[in-house]
Design a protein around this motif. Sequence first.
Motif, short mmCIF file in Angstrom:
data_model
loop_
_atom_site.label_atom_id
_atom_site.label_comp_id
_atom_site.label_asym_id
_atom_site.label_seq_id
_atom_site.Cartn_x
_atom_site.Cartn_y
_atom_site.Cartn_z
N MET A 51 49.64 52.76 28.48
CA MET A 51 50.15 52.70 27.12
C MET A 51 50.22 54.13 26.53
O MET A 51 49.32 54.94 26.74
N ASN A 52 51.29 54.39 25.81
CA ASN A 52 51.44 55.67 25.13
C ASN A 52 50.70 55.58 23.80
O ASN A 52 51.19 55.00 22.83
N ASN A 53 49.49 56.17 23.76
CA ASN A 53 48.64 56.05 22.57
C ASN A 53 49.26 56.68 21.34
O ASN A 53 49.10 56.19 20.22
N GLU A 54 49.99 57.79 21.54
CA GLU A 54 50.62 58.45 20.41
C GLU A 54 51.70 57.57 19.79
O GLU A 54 51.77 57.42 18.57
N PHE A 95 51.90 54.33 20.08
CA PHE A 95 51.21 53.16 19.54
C PHE A 95 50.72 53.45 18.12
O PHE A 95 50.93 52.67 17.20
N SER A 96 50.08 54.62 17.97
CA SER A 96 49.55 55.01 16.66
C SER A 96 50.67 55.21 15.64
O SER A 96 50.54 54.83 14.47
N HIS A 120 60.63 53.19 19.21
CA HIS A 120 59.58 52.27 18.75
C HIS A 120 60.09 50.83 18.75
O HIS A 120 59.36 49.90 19.11
N ARG A 168 60.12 49.55 22.27
CA ARG A 168 58.76 49.23 22.73
C ARG A 168 58.31 47.87 22.20
O ARG A 168 57.70 47.08 22.91
N GLU A 179 49.94 43.43 22.38
CA GLU A 179 48.88 44.42 22.21
C GLU A 179 48.88 44.97 20.79
O GLU A 179 47.82 45.21 20.20
N PHE A 190 45.77 44.50 17.93
CA PHE A 190 45.17 45.56 17.13
C PHE A 190 45.33 45.28 15.64
O PHE A 190 44.37 45.42 14.87
#
Length: 212
Positions: free
Chosen positions: A1-4, A6-7, A27, A30, A39, A43
């Motif tokens: 997962m691309n955390n950046e 995602f954030s 985005h 995704r 996912e 969150f």
Amino acid sequence: MNNEAFSEIVHLLISGEVIDNLCFTLHYQRLLDNVFFDEMNDFLHRIDRKCVKTHDGYGFYAVYLNVQQRKVQDSIESHFNAFVSKIEPLVEWVRLCRSLHSESKPLAYNDIISKGHLLSAIEQSEYLQSRLKEIIKKLGRSNTASSSQEHLESVLKYLTAENYLFNTGSDTGSVYVATAKWSLFYEQLEYIAACEQIKSDSDSQLKQDALL
């Protein structure tokens, strides 16, 4: 997962943005992935939010899961008041665009807006010029501009900054595309209308009860 990424998506959603294929292409792509979407919601559930699609499927946005909490109600009220303050000028803009559409249809996702076409029509109509000035006034934009072109550019700049329109980046900067934020706008209008109808029906029932 691309955390950046995602954030970034979490931040956009909880800040009230509508993620579509125009303003946030990567985005949006995704979120079309079911695994990533699940996912994301796993969150968001931790902070009492949920990501949903607009009815037409063109945009993603966040909603609250539990609206009974006081702080959530305050946040919703604040957002609602801000939205209500902009309803009238946005509806006026939709009407202006609709009056120039060959099929007289309301502005919708992926519709093309040509500044040149709009300006040409507005400059030939005193009525449209007056409507444009009224939109400027209701948006609280500076009214020091003297020409229809300046008025139109001011409105287009606002709508682009608010992500209602996407600037295609053409050499002249004169072509825009309507985003999925209009999809949510219409849904919100329908919700308000439904609530008003319920209130109206309730008031009518109270009056009937009082007469019995």
